[in-house]
Write a protein that holds these residues in place. Structure first.
Motif, PDB file in Angstrom:
ATOM      1  N   ASP A 116     -50.909 -22.566  16.606  1.00 57.68           N
ATOM      2  CA  ASP A 116     -49.780 -23.471  16.403  1.00 57.68           C
ATOM      3  C   ASP A 116     -50.205 -24.899  16.126  1.00 57.68           C
ATOM      4  O   ASP A 116     -49.373 -25.802  16.062  1.00 57.68           O
ATOM      5  CB  ASP A 116     -48.844 -23.433  17.617  1.00 57.68           C
ATOM      6  CG  ASP A 116     -49.547 -23.876  18.904  1.00 57.68           C
ATOM      7  OD1 ASP A 116     -50.789 -23.989  18.910  1.00 57.68           O
ATOM      8  OD2 ASP A 116     -48.844 -24.102  19.906  1.00 57.68           O
ATOM      9  N   VAL A 138     -55.712 -30.096  17.161  1.00 56.64           N
ATOM     10  CA  VAL A 138     -55.621 -31.467  17.653  1.00 56.64           C
ATOM     11  C   VAL A 138     -57.022 -32.055  17.712  1.00 56.64           C
ATOM     12  O   VAL A 138     -57.928 -31.472  18.320  1.00 56.64           O
ATOM     13  CB  VAL A 138     -54.961 -31.530  19.048  1.00 56.64           C
ATOM     14  CG1 VAL A 138     -54.858 -32.973  19.529  1.00 56.64           C
ATOM     15  CG2 VAL A 138     -53.578 -30.881  19.014  1.00 56.64           C
ATOM     16  N   LYS A 164     -52.601 -34.408  15.209  1.00 62.60           N
ATOM     17  CA  LYS A 164     -52.279 -32.983  15.266  1.00 62.60           C
ATOM     18  C   LYS A 164     -51.968 -32.479  13.874  1.00 62.60           C
ATOM     19  O   LYS A 164     -51.091 -33.008  13.189  1.00 62.60           O
ATOM     20  CB  LYS A 164     -51.085 -32.728  16.186  1.00 62.60           C
ATOM     21  CG  LYS A 164     -50.720 -31.234  16.254  1.00 62.60           C
ATOM     22  CD  LYS A 164     -49.677 -30.934  17.315  1.00 62.60           C
ATOM     23  CE  LYS A 164     -49.415 -29.434  17.410  1.00 62.60           C
ATOM     24  NZ  LYS A 164     -48.445 -29.099  18.480  1.00 62.60           N
ATOM     25  N   HIS A 193     -50.327 -29.604  12.043  1.00 62.10           N
ATOM     26  CA  HIS A 193     -49.377 -28.525  12.286  1.00 62.10           C
ATOM     27  C   HIS A 193     -49.575 -27.428  11.237  1.00 62.10           C
ATOM     28  O   HIS A 193     -50.131 -27.677  10.166  1.00 62.10           O
ATOM     29  CB  HIS A 193     -47.951 -29.060  12.203  1.00 62.10           C
ATOM     30  CG  HIS A 193     -47.686 -30.214  13.135  1.00 62.10           C
ATOM     31  ND1 HIS A 193     -46.962 -30.084  14.304  1.00 62.10           N
ATOM     32  CD2 HIS A 193     -48.053 -31.526  13.073  1.00 62.10           C
ATOM     33  CE1 HIS A 193     -46.887 -31.245  14.915  1.00 62.10           C
ATOM     34  NE2 HIS A 193     -47.543 -32.143  14.193  1.00 62.10           N
ATOM     35  N   GLN A 224     -48.251 -29.761  28.691  1.00 63.21           N
ATOM     36  CA  GLN A 224     -47.389 -30.634  27.888  1.00 63.21           C
ATOM     37  C   GLN A 224     -47.126 -31.967  28.580  1.00 63.21           C
ATOM     38  O   GLN A 224     -46.143 -32.637  28.285  1.00 63.21           O
ATOM     39  CB  GLN A 224     -46.051 -29.933  27.606  1.00 63.21           C
ATOM     40  CG  GLN A 224     -46.172 -28.543  27.021  1.00 63.21           C
ATOM     41  CD  GLN A 224     -46.679 -28.547  25.592  1.00 63.21           C
ATOM     42  OE1 GLN A 224     -47.469 -29.390  25.193  1.00 63.21           O
ATOM     43  NE2 GLN A 224     -46.193 -27.597  24.799  1.00 63.21           N
ATOM     44  N   ASP A 279     -45.704 -32.923  22.720  1.00 63.23           N
ATOM     45  CA  ASP A 279     -45.502 -31.753  21.867  1.00 63.23           C
ATOM     46  C   ASP A 279     -44.034 -31.614  21.464  1.00 63.23           C
ATOM     47  O   ASP A 279     -43.198 -31.139  22.234  1.00 63.23           O
ATOM     48  CB  ASP A 279     -45.977 -30.467  22.533  1.00 63.23           C
ATOM     49  CG  ASP A 279     -46.017 -29.293  21.552  1.00 63.23           C
ATOM     50  OD1 ASP A 279     -45.543 -29.460  20.407  1.00 63.23           O
ATOM     51  OD2 ASP A 279     -46.529 -28.225  21.920  1.00 63.23           O
ATOM     52  N   ASP A 324     -42.983 -29.854  18.767  1.00 64.14           N
ATOM     53  CA  ASP A 324     -42.814 -28.767  17.802  1.00 64.14           C
ATOM     54  C   ASP A 324     -41.592 -27.890  18.059  1.00 64.14           C
ATOM     55  O   ASP A 324     -41.044 -27.299  17.128  1.00 64.14           O
ATOM     56  CB  ASP A 324     -44.062 -27.889  17.779  1.00 64.14           C
ATOM     57  CG  ASP A 324     -45.232 -28.564  17.090  1.00 64.14           C
ATOM     58  OD1 ASP A 324     -45.151 -29.787  16.844  1.00 64.14           O
ATOM     59  OD2 ASP A 324     -46.233 -27.888  16.809  1.00 64.14           O
TER      60      ASP A 324
END
Length: 324
Positions: A19, A22, A31, A33, A203, A217, A219
């Motif tokens: 996912d 980083v 990061k 993605h 997180q 995070d 996402d």
């Protein structure tokens, strides 16, 4: 070299998962993605803008602009692009939770932060966002974990114990309500809260500028059922993986901040906690199969919990509660 003559810090790999990747460089992390569609890019831009909104100050770090420079609160910024279609984002580099010091884990801070996030009204964000707030992706990730397990075991070479664990996860998955399996949205009364979507202790960071704990995070950030954000710790507690002291500290902090002291959380936590138990078990089976290893103790506890979930559904389940 910097203009001061001091060498720039060497980049270091912080995480490399399906996912996202980083990479840290001094006080900044970048990061990368996964590649996504135009719609996915629009949703990521909205999520970035939510993190940059003044309402999120002290809850999540604001993203950084090109070059790692701070941006004005409320700035709408699209992600950077790598290789044409892979989005990247920049963030302040904070101190993560120490996995080797479980007794020092910030469970109270986590509960307070989630309650503060859930209290942010979506309509207060709307005027400064480049699009509508997307749906929280927690149930989507749970469904994806089950699909990954199915794909991994499709070669027929899994060890019998992993096959049994996968069967338990599948049986438990079938007992869940449709919204937990990402087959439909939750009821409107449970779908309008700003949620993190993938909460766990990884997180959380101490913000480098003021030392406060904050959520990271974006996402899976979006509108959904707030119970999902509490469900992973609830599942860990119910399966015996998380010590009751930590669960109690987390839950009490959340309820104190949200004004829900004295309310039994389990009627709303039960289904999401079971879904995240299945997700955890499915990911464990996938990773163990890839590494050709048995499940570890915590992974086995989740697989065993899936067995109990399925057995309860097939028989006479008791009242929702703190045991899976």
């Amino acid at each position: 070299m910097h203009r001061t003559g001091v060498p720039a810090p060497a980049p270091d790999l912080v995480a490399d998962r399906p996912d996202g990747t980083v990479v840290g460089c001094g006080a900044v992390v970048a990061k990368a993605h996964p590649a996504t569609s135009e719609a996915g890019m629009r949703e990521l831009t909205v999520r970035l803008s939510i993190a940059a909104h003044p309402r999120l100050t002290g809850i999540m770090p604001a993203p950084l602009g090109p070059g790692g420079s701070p941006v004005e609160p409320g700035t709408a910024m699209p992600p950077l692009l790598l290789d044409g279609d892979r989005p990247a984002t920049l963030w302040p580099r904070g101190e993560p939770v120490d996995p080797n010091a479980p007794d020092a884990a910030p469970w109270r801070a986590a509960g307070t932060l989630l309650a503060r996030l859930h209290a942010v009204p979506a309509d207060a964000l709307a005027a400064q966002l480049p699009g509508p707030v997307p749906v929280m992706r927690g149930p989507e990730k749970a469904a994806r974990a089950v699909e990954r397990m199915r794909t991994a075991l499709a070669d027929g070479a899994a060890a019998p114990a992993l096959t049994d664990a996968a069967a338990a996860a599948e049986a438990a998955w079938e007992t869940l309500p449709a919204w937990c399996r990402n087959e439909k949205l939750p009821e409107p009364s449970r779908a309008g809260t700003l949620c993190h979507g993938d909460f766990h202790l990884g997180q959380l960071i101490r913000h480098p500028w003021d030392g406060s704990w904050q959520l990271i995070d974006i996402d899976d950030l979006g509108l959904g059922d707030p119970a999902w954000d509490l469900a992973r710790p609830a599942a860990w507690y119910a399966t015996g993986v998380l010590h009751p002291t930590f669960w109690t500290a987390f839950l009490h902090a959340y309820q104190a901040e949200s004004g829900t002291e004295g309310v039994d959380p389990w009627p709303v936590l039960d289904a999401p906690a079971r879904a995240l138990t299945v997700q955890t078990a499915a990911l464990a089976v996938t990773k163990a199969h890839a590494a050709r290893r048995p499940l570890d103790e915590a992974e086995t506890a989740c697989a065993d919990a899936c067995d109990r979930i399925a057995a309860a559904a097939a028989g006479q389940p008791g009242e929702p509660g703190s045991s899976l």
